[in-house]
Design a protein around this motif. Structure first.
Motif, PDB file in Angstrom:
ATOM      1  N   ARG A 103      47.283 -33.045 -10.707  1.00  0.00           N
ATOM      2  CA  ARG A 103      48.483 -33.504 -11.373  1.00  0.00           C
ATOM      3  C   ARG A 103      49.242 -34.790 -10.513  1.00  0.00           C
ATOM      4  O   ARG A 103      49.779 -35.677 -11.059  1.00  0.00           O
ATOM      5  CB  ARG A 103      49.474 -32.621 -11.856  1.00  0.00           C
ATOM      6  CG  ARG A 103      50.393 -33.245 -13.073  1.00  0.00           C
ATOM      7  CD  ARG A 103      51.021 -32.066 -13.611  1.00  0.00           C
ATOM      8  NE  ARG A 103      52.082 -31.536 -13.003  1.00  0.00           N
ATOM      9  CZ  ARG A 103      52.105 -30.223 -12.468  1.00  0.00           C
ATOM     10  NH1 ARG A 103      50.904 -29.415 -12.737  1.00  0.00           N
ATOM     11  NH2 ARG A 103      53.027 -29.704 -11.569  1.00  0.00           N
ATOM     12  N   GLU A 104      49.368 -34.579  -9.329  1.00  0.00           N
ATOM     13  CA  GLU A 104      50.287 -35.157  -8.369  1.00  0.00           C
ATOM     14  C   GLU A 104      49.691 -35.833  -7.359  1.00  0.00           C
ATOM     15  O   GLU A 104      50.270 -36.632  -6.604  1.00  0.00           O
ATOM     16  CB  GLU A 104      51.665 -34.597  -8.168  1.00  0.00           C
ATOM     17  CG  GLU A 104      52.603 -34.085  -9.335  1.00  0.00           C
ATOM     18  CD  GLU A 104      53.759 -33.202  -9.048  1.00  0.00           C
ATOM     19  OE1 GLU A 104      54.569 -32.760  -9.828  1.00  0.00           O
ATOM     20  OE2 GLU A 104      53.532 -32.287  -7.870  1.00  0.00           O
ATOM     21  N   ILE A 105      48.427 -34.936  -6.962  1.00  0.00           N
ATOM     22  CA  ILE A 105      47.711 -35.540  -5.771  1.00  0.00           C
ATOM     23  C   ILE A 105      46.294 -35.046  -5.954  1.00  0.00           C
ATOM     24  O   ILE A 105      46.035 -34.253  -6.749  1.00  0.00           O
ATOM     25  CB  ILE A 105      48.293 -34.994  -4.581  1.00  0.00           C
ATOM     26  CG1 ILE A 105      47.657 -35.883  -3.283  1.00  0.00           C
ATOM     27  CG2 ILE A 105      48.096 -33.404  -4.418  1.00  0.00           C
ATOM     28  CD1 ILE A 105      48.395 -35.132  -1.754  1.00  0.00           C
ATOM     29  N   VAL A 106      45.246 -36.122  -5.333  1.00  0.00           N
ATOM     30  CA  VAL A 106      43.762 -35.320  -5.562  1.00  0.00           C
ATOM     31  C   VAL A 106      43.495 -34.728  -4.103  1.00  0.00           C
ATOM     32  O   VAL A 106      43.651 -35.542  -2.978  1.00  0.00           O
ATOM     33  CB  VAL A 106      43.057 -36.788  -5.852  1.00  0.00           C
ATOM     34  CG1 VAL A 106      41.502 -36.402  -5.812  1.00  0.00           C
ATOM     35  CG2 VAL A 106      43.328 -37.118  -7.330  1.00  0.00           C
ATOM     36  N   LEU A 107      42.862 -33.915  -4.167  1.00  0.00           N
ATOM     37  CA  LEU A 107      42.436 -33.408  -2.953  1.00  0.00           C
ATOM     38  C   LEU A 107      40.697 -33.662  -2.701  1.00  0.00           C
ATOM     39  O   LEU A 107      40.041 -33.578  -3.726  1.00  0.00           O
ATOM     40  CB  LEU A 107      42.547 -31.912  -2.771  1.00  0.00           C
ATOM     41  CG  LEU A 107      44.075 -31.352  -2.834  1.00  0.00           C
ATOM     42  CD1 LEU A 107      44.016 -29.907  -2.675  1.00  0.00           C
ATOM     43  CD2 LEU A 107      44.874 -32.123  -1.978  1.00  0.00           C
ATOM     44  N   ALA A 108      40.417 -33.977  -1.745  1.00  0.00           N
ATOM     45  CA  ALA A 108      38.925 -34.555  -1.465  1.00  0.00           C
ATOM     46  C   ALA A 108      38.337 -34.001  -0.128  1.00  0.00           C
ATOM     47  O   ALA A 108      39.010 -33.780   1.075  1.00  0.00           O
ATOM     48  CB  ALA A 108      38.965 -36.075  -1.242  1.00  0.00           C
ATOM     49  N   ASP A 109      37.124 -33.592  -0.262  1.00  0.00           N
ATOM     50  CA  ASP A 109      36.259 -33.166   0.685  1.00  0.00           C
ATOM     51  C   ASP A 109      35.119 -33.925   1.185  1.00  0.00           C
ATOM     52  O   ASP A 109      34.723 -33.852   2.164  1.00  0.00           O
ATOM     53  CB  ASP A 109      35.984 -31.841   0.418  1.00  0.00           C
ATOM     54  CG  ASP A 109      36.923 -30.841   0.147  1.00  0.00           C
ATOM     55  OD1 ASP A 109      37.570 -30.310   0.940  1.00  0.00           O
ATOM     56  OD2 ASP A 109      36.678 -30.119  -0.892  1.00  0.00           O
ATOM     57  N   THR A 110      34.814 -34.845   0.214  1.00  0.00           N
ATOM     58  CA  THR A 110      33.631 -35.646   0.318  1.00  0.00           C
ATOM     59  C   THR A 110      33.894 -37.114  -0.122  1.00  0.00           C
ATOM     60  O   THR A 110      34.685 -37.269  -0.749  1.00  0.00           O
ATOM     61  CB  THR A 110      32.324 -35.125  -0.173  1.00  0.00           C
ATOM     62  OG1 THR A 110      32.575 -35.041  -1.898  1.00  0.00           O
ATOM     63  CG2 THR A 110      32.130 -33.703   0.111  1.00  0.00           C
ATOM     64  N   ALA A 111      32.841 -38.007   0.134  1.00  0.00           N
ATOM     65  CA  ALA A 111      33.047 -39.240  -0.254  1.00  0.00           C
ATOM     66  C   ALA A 111      32.869 -39.266  -1.824  1.00  0.00           C
ATOM     67  O   ALA A 111      33.491 -39.958  -2.582  1.00  0.00           O
ATOM     68  CB  ALA A 111      31.974 -40.230   0.262  1.00  0.00           C
ATOM     69  N   GLU A 112      31.959 -38.259  -2.255  1.00  0.00           N
ATOM     70  CA  GLU A 112      31.939 -38.425  -3.766  1.00  0.00           C
ATOM     71  C   GLU A 112      33.126 -38.031  -4.440  1.00  0.00           C
ATOM     72  O   GLU A 112      33.563 -38.406  -5.518  1.00  0.00           O
ATOM     73  CB  GLU A 112      30.888 -37.000  -4.264  1.00  0.00           C
ATOM     74  CG  GLU A 112      29.289 -37.413  -3.887  1.00  0.00           C
ATOM     75  CD  GLU A 112      28.929 -37.058  -2.351  1.00  0.00           C
ATOM     76  OE1 GLU A 112      29.912 -36.842  -1.671  1.00  0.00           O
ATOM     77  OE2 GLU A 112      27.944 -37.632  -2.080  1.00  0.00           O
ATOM     78  N   ASP A 113      34.077 -37.063  -3.790  1.00  0.00           N
ATOM     79  CA  ASP A 113      35.203 -36.646  -4.389  1.00  0.00           C
ATOM     80  C   ASP A 113      36.216 -37.861  -4.417  1.00  0.00           C
ATOM     81  O   ASP A 113      36.919 -38.215  -5.512  1.00  0.00           O
ATOM     82  CB  ASP A 113      35.956 -35.796  -3.527  1.00  0.00           C
ATOM     83  CG  ASP A 113      35.394 -34.180  -3.613  1.00  0.00           C
ATOM     84  OD1 ASP A 113      34.638 -34.324  -4.636  1.00  0.00           O
ATOM     85  OD2 ASP A 113      35.727 -33.609  -2.635  1.00  0.00           O
ATOM     86  N   ASN A 131      52.242 -26.886  -2.328  1.00  0.00           N
ATOM     87  CA  ASN A 131      53.711 -26.608  -2.599  1.00  0.00           C
ATOM     88  C   ASN A 131      54.562 -27.716  -2.644  1.00  0.00           C
ATOM     89  O   ASN A 131      55.610 -28.064  -3.163  1.00  0.00           O
ATOM     90  CB  ASN A 131      54.081 -25.699  -1.642  1.00  0.00           C
ATOM     91  CG  ASN A 131      53.643 -24.135  -1.225  1.00  0.00           C
ATOM     92  OD1 ASN A 131      52.774 -24.074  -2.233  1.00  0.00           O
ATOM     93  ND2 ASN A 131      54.286 -23.539  -0.565  1.00  0.00           N
ATOM     94  N   LEU A 132      53.935 -28.985  -2.221  1.00  0.00           N
ATOM     95  CA  LEU A 132      54.776 -30.059  -2.181  1.00  0.00           C
ATOM     96  C   LEU A 132      54.233 -31.032  -3.200  1.00  0.00           C
ATOM     97  O   LEU A 132      55.205 -31.768  -3.810  1.00  0.00           O
ATOM     98  CB  LEU A 132      54.406 -31.036  -0.953  1.00  0.00           C
ATOM     99  CG  LEU A 132      54.786 -30.353   0.403  1.00  0.00           C
ATOM    100  CD1 LEU A 132      54.150 -31.002   1.753  1.00  0.00           C
ATOM    101  CD2 LEU A 132      56.241 -30.386   0.353  1.00  0.00           C
ATOM    102  N   LEU A 133      52.880 -31.113  -3.625  1.00  0.00           N
ATOM    103  CA  LEU A 133      52.518 -32.039  -4.707  1.00  0.00           C
ATOM    104  C   LEU A 133      51.298 -31.371  -5.236  1.00  0.00           C
ATOM    105  O   LEU A 133      50.613 -30.651  -4.734  1.00  0.00           O
ATOM    106  CB  LEU A 133      51.920 -33.525  -4.267  1.00  0.00           C
ATOM    107  CG  LEU A 133      52.868 -34.257  -3.641  1.00  0.00           C
ATOM    108  CD1 LEU A 133      52.052 -35.542  -2.755  1.00  0.00           C
ATOM    109  CD2 LEU A 133      53.612 -34.790  -4.770  1.00  0.00           C
ATOM    110  N   ALA A 134      51.451 -31.077  -6.687  1.00  0.00           N
ATOM    111  CA  ALA A 134      50.374 -30.130  -7.331  1.00  0.00           C
ATOM    112  C   ALA A 134      49.175 -30.901  -7.425  1.00  0.00           C
ATOM    113  O   ALA A 134      49.076 -32.179  -7.879  1.00  0.00           O
ATOM    114  CB  ALA A 134      50.879 -30.064  -9.004  1.00  0.00           C
ATOM    115  N   PRO A 135      48.087 -30.397  -7.014  1.00  0.00           N
ATOM    116  CA  PRO A 135      46.766 -30.605  -7.091  1.00  0.00           C
ATOM    117  C   PRO A 135      46.153 -31.233  -8.413  1.00  0.00           C
ATOM    118  O   PRO A 135      46.562 -30.571  -9.523  1.00  0.00           O
ATOM    119  CB  PRO A 135      45.865 -29.725  -6.556  1.00  0.00           C
ATOM    120  CG  PRO A 135      46.726 -29.109  -5.504  1.00  0.00           C
ATOM    121  CD  PRO A 135      48.175 -28.784  -6.240  1.00  0.00           C
TER     122      PRO A 135
END
Length: 357
Positions: free
Chosen positions: A296-306, A290-294
């Motif tokens: 496009r405006e931010i990257v979400l990461a779960d792993t080192a590969e991400d 809701n704050l930053l669009a995944p």
């Protein structure tokens, strides 16, 4: 209006995120024509690291102990609103004193809401007690979303209102400096953040020895095995934050476990980095989209590969998009206007309350 704030710190940003939050919010609030008095406990760890001892937009007074607060009783009584912040030393006693002394609106500003509520549930919160919550006219919460309803129904707050951290757009803007690091992180050491930092920065550094990394912040244990391509900065004063972010191709946002569980709990670092036009890679939590669009405006990461994949992207485009979004919704000017509305709402509510016959 006249506002009195009893907060953790305004004078020193050492080892806490409260000072920069209060500085941004209250300087903008003062620019709206209001008078601000900030009362801060004089403690040695902040006394040794004061980077704003004399703000020119508010009055900052230090007090040595709880009994000394009586010297400001008349000013607190005359104020239109009094705010007590989270993590204030002797916060329960300070809150009780403020509620008994103030005649205007009283508010609790929780910059640590999920941590506070977890501690209240265990009955071991050092700065707020269950019986004090209903005594505050408004509970201003760092966390939005469903938590606001919980504060009202479970803990008895008359009104819980979202008041996120924000960014001073004049202080946090892109700087024309060389890129020194591929990925940075700025934050004080925390046990529950460290596993994510290990996974999303330290492991990435080991797997990408050709890239450059940096971790800035105090209190990291000496036993941490930092890779050779990870630079350490023990303390970075706020005046150097914009340059730090601008010298980073990407920066990492890591969230404490209680805040991930609650969701809707953005860190001030998220807003500051975005305002500098720096691309952000973050762990996941409800409400972040809701704050930053995944993507496009931010990257979400779960792993080192991400993270490795994010570093291969066009980070400049991500940073520009994030900056535009934050400047349109989350500057200190936006937040000061929200604070003014919340206080005015409670003043109006008090005037409309029926008088006992």
């Amino acid at each position: 209006m006249k506002l009195v704030v009893l907060g953790l710190s305004l004078s020193s940003s050492w080892g806490n995120g409260h000072a920069t939050t209060f500085r941004a919010l209250l300087s903008s609030f003062a620019r709206r024509g209001h008078e601000v008095l900030f009362l801060e406990r004089d403690v040695p760890w902040y006394a040794a690291h004061r980077d704003l001892p004399n703000p020119d937009w508010c009055r900052l007074d230090l007090y040595p102990d709880l009994p000394a607060l009586d010297a400001w009783a008349d000013e607190v009584a005359a104020a239109d609103a009094v705010i007590v912040g989270s993590y204030v030393p002797d916060g329960i006693a300070v809150g009780r004193w403020a509620q008994q002394t103030a005649r205007g609106v009283t508010a609790f500003y929780d910059i640590d809401t999920p941590i506070t509520l977890a501690a209240l549930a265990r009955d071991d919160c050092a700065y707020l007690s269950r019986d004090l919550v209903p005594g505050y006219d408004v509970y201003l919460s760092f966390t939005g979303g469903p938590t606001l309803r919980r504060i009202e129904t479970e803990f008895g707050a008359p009104a819980a209102r979202e008041l996120y951290c924000s960014v001073d757009a004049a202080a946090y803007a892109p700087q024309d400096v060389p890129k020194k690091w591929d990925l940075s992180y700025l934050g004080t050491y925390s046990d529950d953040r460290q596993p994510t930092l290990d996974k999303l920065l330290i492991e990435v550094a080991r797997r990408a020895p050709e890239r450059r990394f940096v971790v800035a912040g105090p209190q990291y244990p000496g036993a941490i095995d930092w890779p050779a391509n990870v630079e350490r900065i023990e303390h970075l004063p706020p005046a150097e934050h914009a340059g730090f972010y601008s010298a980073s191709r990407m920066t990492l946002n890591v969230t404490r476990a209680d805040m991930i569980a609650a969701g809707w709990s953005p860190s001030v670092r998220l807003f500051e980095a975005a305002a500098c036009g720096t691309a952000i890679v973050s762990d996941r939590w409800d409400g972040l989209g809701n704050l930053l669009a995944p993507d496009r405006e931010i990257v979400l990461a779960d792993t080192a590969e991400d993270v490795l994949a994010a570093l291969a992207r066009d980070t400049d485009a991500l940073g520009r998009a994030a900056r535009a979004r934050i400047l349109s919704n989350h500057t200190a000017d936006h937040r000061a206007a929200e604070l003014e509305r919340h206080i005015t709402e409670r003043v109006t509510a008090q005037r409309e309350e029926p008088v006992d016959a």
